[in-house]
Enzyme design. Structure first.
Site, PDB file in Angstrom:
ATOM      1  N   ASP A   1      -1.756  -0.853  -4.093  1.00 53.43           N
ATOM      2  CA  ASP A   1      -2.479   0.328  -4.591  1.00 53.43           C
ATOM      3  C   ASP A   1      -1.572   1.544  -4.478  1.00 53.43           C
ATOM      4  O   ASP A   1      -0.702   1.601  -3.612  1.00 53.43           O
ATOM      5  CB  ASP A   1      -3.852   0.548  -3.934  1.00 53.43           C
ATOM      6  CG  ASP A   1      -3.891   0.442  -2.436  1.00 53.43           C
ATOM      7  OD1 ASP A   1      -2.856   0.652  -1.786  1.00 53.43           O
ATOM      8  OD2 ASP A   1      -4.989   0.171  -1.900  1.00 53.43           O
TER       9      ASP A   1
ATOM     10  N   HIS B   1       0.891  -1.164   0.000  1.00 54.46           N
ATOM     11  CA  HIS B   1       0.000   0.000   0.000  1.00 54.46           C
ATOM     12  C   HIS B   1       0.928   1.211   0.000  1.00 54.46           C
ATOM     13  O   HIS B   1       1.471   1.588   1.040  1.00 54.46           O
ATOM     14  CB  HIS B   1      -0.890   0.011   1.247  1.00 54.46           C
ATOM     15  CG  HIS B   1      -1.873  -1.102   1.260  1.00 54.46           C
ATOM     16  ND1 HIS B   1      -2.935  -1.158   0.387  1.00 54.46           N
ATOM     17  CD2 HIS B   1      -1.960  -2.210   2.036  1.00 54.46           C
ATOM     18  CE1 HIS B   1      -3.646  -2.258   0.626  1.00 54.46           C
ATOM     19  NE2 HIS B   1      -3.068  -2.910   1.608  1.00 54.46           N
TER      20      HIS B   1
HETATM   21  C1  XIL Z   1      -8.924  -3.584   4.839  1.00 56.64           C
HETATM   22  C2  XIL Z   1     -10.182  -3.518   3.972  1.00 56.64           C
HETATM   23  O1  XIL Z   1      -9.815  -3.012   2.700  1.00 56.64           O
HETATM   24  C3  XIL Z   1     -11.222  -2.634   4.613  1.00 56.64           C
HETATM   25  O2  XIL Z   1     -12.428  -2.685   3.886  1.00 56.64           O
HETATM   26  C4  XIL Z   1     -11.462  -3.090   6.062  1.00 56.64           C
HETATM   27  O3  XIL Z   1     -12.340  -2.180   6.680  1.00 56.64           O
HETATM   28  C5  XIL Z   1     -10.163  -3.173   6.834  1.00 56.64           C
HETATM   29  O4  XIL Z   1      -9.250  -4.006   6.149  1.00 56.64           O
HETATM   30  N1  XIL Z   1      -3.977  -4.682   5.074  1.00 56.64           N
HETATM   31  C6  XIL Z   1      -4.686  -5.865   4.982  1.00 56.64           C
HETATM   32  C7  XIL Z   1      -6.090  -5.859   4.557  1.00 56.64           C
HETATM   33  O5  XIL Z   1      -4.080  -6.938   5.163  1.00 56.64           O
HETATM   34  O6  XIL Z   1      -6.831  -6.891   5.110  1.00 56.64           O
HETATM   35  C8  XIL Z   1      -6.738  -4.517   4.869  1.00 56.64           C
HETATM   36  O7  XIL Z   1      -8.035  -4.530   4.303  1.00 56.64           O
HETATM   37  C9  XIL Z   1      -5.915  -3.378   4.326  1.00 56.64           C
HETATM   38  C10 XIL Z   1      -4.541  -3.377   4.941  1.00 56.64           C
END
Ligand code: XIL
Length: 343
Positions: free
Chosen positions: A263, A232
């Site tokens: 992303d 991320h």
């Molecule tokens: C996030 C989801 O995108 C959201 O919709 C939810 O509210 C919280 O979790 N790292 C991860 C994912 O491993 O499971 C997370 O997903 C984003 C960060």
């Protein structure tokens, strides 16, 4: 004049969509030629309700992962109750469209159901609950899910980058909860690929050293097969030498690698220049994965800006992080990924 311009823009956007829809240059077709997996996280709401969401998903991707539907809070509403109703919708869709499915995630410090976090459990009870959970979920998805994030984000962000001791699992069981989870998963289904998934550990540094040491230890016990880099990251981010070095040392341990949650968040407002920088980030990241033999897959966290966790997570400061816009039109990032796959 203005109307003609609008029409021209609409027509070219439409042509782009049609070209993609024709399957000629879909990501999944291009990726298959490279024996690579390109995928995205899927939210069950739009999967059930939006035709364009379904069409884009099945046209473009050969792997997917549930954004939330396989997490513990949803699957395990009570100690003696499992609910697979939402999760199965994705498993069925993936199977029907020949899309590989990753599981995410069995053990995490978040999405711990309230009955668990609020309850009083001994170490043995917590281990028993974890074992029941992992065994039941893996058996339910046997033959449907090819790889699982067994443990997600277990390592602290700060020195000494220890296993989180402030989560339900860390507090109740202790740091060995990570190894226990992998043991339970291996025993429940010896045929699936077991991943450790982490964020902020993509390049070289204290946290990625800790991931490396953990994976090395698990690998010596034959308990882990893959490492996920969440990625991320902000628009403009690119993998460099430190990422290659990290990928190579992990690869030497014999594990496979995947970018699991990519992303590129754009600081708002979005401009054409930022969209181009984002396209460059997508292109370079995919090229990086294709150049590293240990990388088997790249998944983005969602695929349309209509359904992305970034605006909510950043309280509106960031957005437009994915490769399709909110109308399901391919963005410059889409073309950049196709380009990377062509090379
Ligand atoms: C996030 C989801 O995108 C959201 O919709 C939810 O509210 C919280 O979790 N790292 C991860 C994912 O491993 O499971 C997370 O997903 C984003 C960060």
């Amino acid at each position: 004049m203005l109307r003609a311009m609008h029409r021209c823009l609409a027509v070219s956007a439409c042509l782009l969509t049609v070209a993609a829809a024709a399957g000629e240059a879909s990501l999944r077709e291009m990726a298959a030629k490279r024996k690579f997996l390109v995928g995205a996280a899927v939210a069950i709401g739009p999967l059930v309700n939006e035709t364009e969401y379904q069409d884009t998903l099945k046209r473009e991707f050969n792997i997917c992962v549930p954004e939330n539907a396989f997490k513990m809070a949803g699957l395990r509403p009570a100690r003696d109750k499992f609910d697979f109703s939402q999760a199965d919708k994705l498993a069925e869709f993936a199977a029907a469209n020949n899309i590989k499915l990753r599981g995410h995630t069995l053990v995490w410090h978040q999405s711990v159901p309230k009955w668990l976090s609020d309850g009083k459990f001994s170490r043995d009870e917590a281990l028993q609950i974890m074992k029941e959970h992992i065994t039941t979920v893996l058996q339910h998805f046997k033959g449907k899910v090819y790889a699982w994030d067994v443990v997600n984000e277990a390592i602290h962000d700060k020195k000494p980058y220890a296993i989180r001791d402030d989560s339900f699992w860390g507090k109740t069981i202790g740091a060995d909860y990570v190894e226990k989870a992998f043991e339970f998963a291996r025993a429940a289904d010896p045929n699936i690929i077991l991943y450790y998934n982490e964020y902020g550990a993509e390049g070289m540094g204290g946290k990625s050293d800790a991931v490396y040491e953990l994976v090395k230890k698990l690998r010596e016990k034959k308990l882990v097969d893959g490492v996920g880099w969440q990625c991320h990251v902000p628009c403009g981010w690119k993998p460099g030498d430190a990422h290659a070095q990290n990928a190579e040392r992990l690869g030497k341990l014999g594990v496979e690698l995947a970018i699991t949650e990519l992303d590129f968040a754009i600081k708002q407002p979005t401009t054409p220049e930022k969209l181009q920088a984002q396209a460059d980030s997508y292109r370079d990241t995919l090229k990086f994965c294709l150049s590293q033999p240990a990388f088997k897959a790249l998944l983005t966290w969602g695929f349309t800006d209509k359904h992305s966790w970034i605006p909510g997570f950043s309280k509106g400061k960031n957005g437009d992080a994915l490769v399709f816009d909110a109308q399901y039109k391919p963005k410059p990032a889409y073309g950049a990924m196709i380009e990377a796959l062509k090379q």
